[in-house]
Write an enzyme that holds these catalytic residues in place. Structure first.
Site, mmCIF file in Angstrom:
data_model
loop_
_atom_site.group_PDB
_atom_site.id
_atom_site.type_symbol
_atom_site.label_atom_id
_atom_site.label_comp_id
_atom_site.label_asym_id
_atom_site.label_seq_id
_atom_site.Cartn_x
_atom_site.Cartn_y
_atom_site.Cartn_z
ATOM 1 N N GLN A 1 -2.759 3.719 -3.408
ATOM 2 C CA GLN A 1 -2.237 2.724 -4.220
ATOM 3 C C GLN A 1 -1.887 1.732 -3.857
ATOM 4 O OE1 GLN A 1 -0.167 4.723 -6.917
ATOM 5 N NE2 GLN A 1 -2.277 5.593 -6.977
ATOM 6 N N PHE B 1 -1.733 6.043 -10.673
ATOM 7 C CA PHE B 1 -1.137 6.666 -10.306
ATOM 8 C C PHE B 1 -2.264 7.609 -9.431
ATOM 9 C CE2 PHE B 1 3.987 6.688 -10.924
ATOM 10 C CZ PHE B 1 4.303 5.929 -10.780
ATOM 11 N N SER B 2 -1.042 8.128 -8.125
ATOM 12 C CA SER B 2 -2.597 8.767 -7.048
ATOM 13 C C SER B 2 -2.712 9.969 -7.991
ATOM 14 C CB SER B 2 -1.437 9.746 -6.148
ATOM 15 O OG SER B 2 -0.641 8.514 -5.328
ATOM 16 N N ASP C 1 -0.090 5.756 -1.244
ATOM 17 C CA ASP C 1 -0.969 6.954 -0.595
ATOM 18 C C ASP C 1 -2.338 6.972 -0.727
ATOM 19 O OD1 ASP C 1 2.162 7.636 -1.363
ATOM 20 O OD2 ASP C 1 1.021 8.773 -3.185
ATOM 21 N N ARG D 1 2.336 14.593 -11.491
ATOM 22 C CA ARG D 1 1.449 13.772 -11.476
ATOM 23 C C ARG D 1 0.975 14.227 -10.348
ATOM 24 N NH1 ARG D 1 6.720 10.978 -11.038
ATOM 25 N NH2 ARG D 1 7.103 11.617 -8.186
ATOM 26 N N ASP D 2 0.008 13.693 -9.457
ATOM 27 C CA ASP D 2 -0.741 13.808 -8.298
ATOM 28 C C ASP D 2 -1.816 14.719 -8.740
ATOM 29 O OD1 ASP D 2 0.376 11.302 -7.740
ATOM 30 O OD2 ASP D 2 2.180 12.540 -6.898
ATOM 31 N N GLU E 1 5.849 16.335 -4.933
ATOM 32 C CA GLU E 1 4.299 14.971 -5.457
ATOM 33 C C GLU E 1 3.053 15.824 -4.414
ATOM 34 O OE1 GLU E 1 6.209 10.860 -5.957
ATOM 35 O OE2 GLU E 1 6.466 11.077 -3.701
ATOM 36 N N LEU F 1 0.884 -1.135 0.233
ATOM 37 C CA LEU F 1 0.282 0.116 -0.316
ATOM 38 C C LEU F 1 0.646 1.261 0.090
ATOM 39 C CD1 LEU F 1 -2.685 0.804 2.677
ATOM 40 C CD2 LEU F 1 -0.463 2.424 2.334
HETATM 41 C C1 FRU Z 1 3.951 8.965 -3.864
HETATM 42 C C2 FRU Z 1 3.902 9.022 -5.264
HETATM 43 C C3 FRU Z 1 3.293 9.472 -6.000
HETATM 44 C C4 FRU Z 1 2.377 8.506 -6.600
HETATM 45 C C5 FRU Z 1 2.171 7.011 -6.399
HETATM 46 C C6 FRU Z 1 2.831 6.341 -6.902
HETATM 47 O O1 FRU Z 1 4.248 8.417 -2.719
HETATM 48 O O2 FRU Z 1 5.432 8.356 -5.531
HETATM 49 O O3 FRU Z 1 3.652 11.009 -6.668
HETATM 50 O O4 FRU Z 1 1.290 8.973 -8.005
HETATM 51 O O5 FRU Z 1 3.451 7.472 -5.363
HETATM 52 O O6 FRU Z 1 2.150 5.392 -6.438
#
Ligand code: FRU
Length: 545
Positions: A125, A168-169, A109, A229-230, A284, A107
């Site tokens: 995640q 991803f997140s 984020d 991202r995110d 991030e 596990l």
């Molecule tokens: C943070 C991260 C995010 C990314 C995700 C991938 O822990 O690196 O930036 O979207 O984890 O699992």
């Protein structure tokens, strides 16, 4: 002309197809076993990528993006089937009884944390097939009380040409009946592993089954690397903003801001955060919210200088005051840490039905996977949920009141140098006020314990997990305080301690692995009165057969 199901048959059937990619409008399909491919398949070239054959086709005219999504759905079905076993929890004495942990696998984020149609939704995640960071899925939990979580069918899997190496997140939005998930699609192309990043959308009308709509931002803005991202979406005035964590081409962490009227077409606004100067090589998991009349932005800066020499890892977490101008450009100031412990990263917040700002974080860190639970096939967990408030421009964090729903009868005891208190288990919520000069030991048994020492000379709280089963990561943390005494509220579970200091002005979150029966509390120096609520187990956040 052939249909997607013809293609699947020619490729040796659903179980033989492991990925689809679409770099530069070329169809690439990864299969498990080349010998299962039918002779009737149109001509292709083959490249072996990380041990798997990838077939590149000249794109058939009629094979448009709708067909690509159809093929993605075929792969998703197979991925969901293969993850069924991983949703049965592996037995492990370190398994938390009231925190969210993955049944198996890794596990990281929390994602898409949102109140929608009378329920709370929390995704995370997840890599189901081992304790490693590989192609991420979104696991899905729901709750009515923010404490007991129910497992739901997998929300998103890395099945499509835009997210084949990780869903991803991202965050969620509740729009009437519709639950919208914004996330980053991560793909890696060829043996050179070129990273392609898009910001994607998936929607659901029942809050359980999600339909991917594909990228809403297919290209990178000017001046950033594919490390962007995110997505976090917030309403601002008469439009929407999307915040992304980003890395500039000169390797500085920044926030990318986009805006939209309809949540589908997004216009790039700016890269923000230059006033922070050299502040890490990547940011991030941003968040943005209003609290007490001020905006706060949350980011995870990587590679900033630590405040303490004891903190040696590159991943940090924190927040800053945020100001938005008339053009939606954001200015950040007064960065502060959210958590001063060992294991806290990638938090996100939601607004509850009754207007509280609640935070969920990852109790873990990007580079650490070798923990005692890994031996049993799972690793990492989520933090307890915290309610945020602000005092003089600083964030205050305290456990959500809903935790009281797990309370058993209160125990009170006084400890001094001579005495220790054996508890029945490690799941409890404890309050104590300590004098400077005292040392408290938790999860103690023989040579094992976690120490919280209040060093009088330096007015420093020292958290030390050296005497545990720890295998990697830092073992000591320090926080300087100014108060006359130190009040602690400590949330404990089988393999974690979350320490809220002086009414939530500081928090230290820590995974701690000790023997199952290492459940004593000792006061090595000092005298103090303890109030402890043992905690019942919360409902298990996975499928239990
Ligand atoms: C943070 C991260 C995010 C990314 C995700 C991938 O822990 O690196 O930036 O979207 O984890 O699992």
């Amino acid at each position: 002309m052939f249909s997607v199901s013809d293609l699947v048959t020619m490729l040796g059937g659903q179980a033989n197809i492991t990925r689809v990619l679409y770099p530069n409008k070329q169809l690439v399909i990864e299969v498990d076993d080349l010998s299962l491919i039918h002779d009737s398949l149109p001509s292709y070239s083959v490249e072996e990528v990380l041990g798997k054959p990838q077939l590149t086709f000249s794109m058939p005219e009629h094979f448009d993006e709708m067909r690509l999504l159809e093929l993605g759905a075929v792969i998703a079905e197979q991925q969901k089937r293969l993850a069924v076993d991983a949703s049965q929890p592996a037995a492990c004495e370190h398994r938390p009884t009231w925190h969210v942990s993955p049944p198996r696998g890794l596990l990281n984020d929390p994602n898409g944390f949102i109140y929608h149609q009378g329920q709370y939704h929390l995704f995370y995640q997840w890599y189901p097939h081992g304790c490693v960071h590989k192609d991420k899925y979104w696991a899905h939990l729901t709750s009515r009380d923010l404490v007991n979580w129910d497992w739901q069918p997998l929300a998103l899997t890395p099945s499509d040409w835009f997210d084949s190496h990780g869903v991803f997140s991202g965050h969620a939005l509740s729009q009437g009946e519709q639950l919208m998930l914004f996330y980053t699609g991560n793909t890696r192309i060829g043996n050179q592993r070129d990273r392609h990043t898009t910001q994607c959308l998936a929607v659901s009308d029942d809050g359980i089954h999600f339909k991917k709509l594909g990228p809403v931002i297919p290209d990178l803005p000017e001046g950033v690397t594919p490390h962007i991202r995110d997505p976090k979406i917030v309403r601002h005035g008469d439009h929407w903003l999307m915040l992304l964590g980003a890395q500039t081409t000169d390797l500085k962490g920044r926030l990318a801001v986009y805006r939209s009227q309809d949540l589908l077409k997004w216009e790039f606004v700016a890269l923000c955060g230059d006033e922070m100067g050299d502040f890490g090589y990547m940011w991030e998991c941003p968040d943005l919210f209003e609290l007490g009349g001020e905006y706060f932005a949350v980011v995870g800066p990587q590679g900033i200088e630590s405040e303490s020499a004891l903190h040696t890892i590159p991943h940090h977490n924190g927040y800053a005051k945020a100001q938005l101008d008339a053009e939606d450009k954001m200015t950040l100031s007064e960065f502060g840490n959210l958590d001063r412990g060992f294991d806290f990263y990638a938090p996100q917040t939601l607004l509850t039905a009754d207007g509280r700002r609640i935070l969920s974080g990852w109790m873990g860190l990007p580079d650490e996977i070798d923990h005692p639970s890994t031996d049993n096939g799972w690793v990492h967990q989520l933090t307890a949920l915290r309610e945020l408030s602000s005092k003089a421009g600083r964030l205050i964090q305290m456990p959500i009141a809903e935790i009281e729903g797990l309370y058993q009868d209160k125990q009170r005891f006084t400890l001094d140098n001579e005495r220790y208190q054996q508890l029945n288990n490690k799941a409890f919520d404890m309050s104590v006020e300590l004098d400077w000069g005292s040392e408290l030991r938790l999860h103690a048994k023989d040579e094992q314990f976690v120490s919280i020492r209040l060093d009088e000379a330096t007015r420093t709280l020292l958290l030390d997990r050296t005497h545990t089963l720890i295998r990697e990561g830092d073992t000591k943390r320090e926080v300087t305080l100014t108060s006359d005494k130190v009040s602690l509220r400590i949330l404990s579970d089988e393999s974690s301690l979350e320490i809220f200091v002086n009414g939530g002005e500081q928090v230290l979150t820590s995974r701690v692995f000790t023997d199952k029966d290492a459940a004593a509390i000792e006061l090595v120096d000092g005298l103090a009165n303890f109030e402890v609520f043992p905690l019942n187990a919360a409902s298990a956040p996975f499928v239990v057969s």
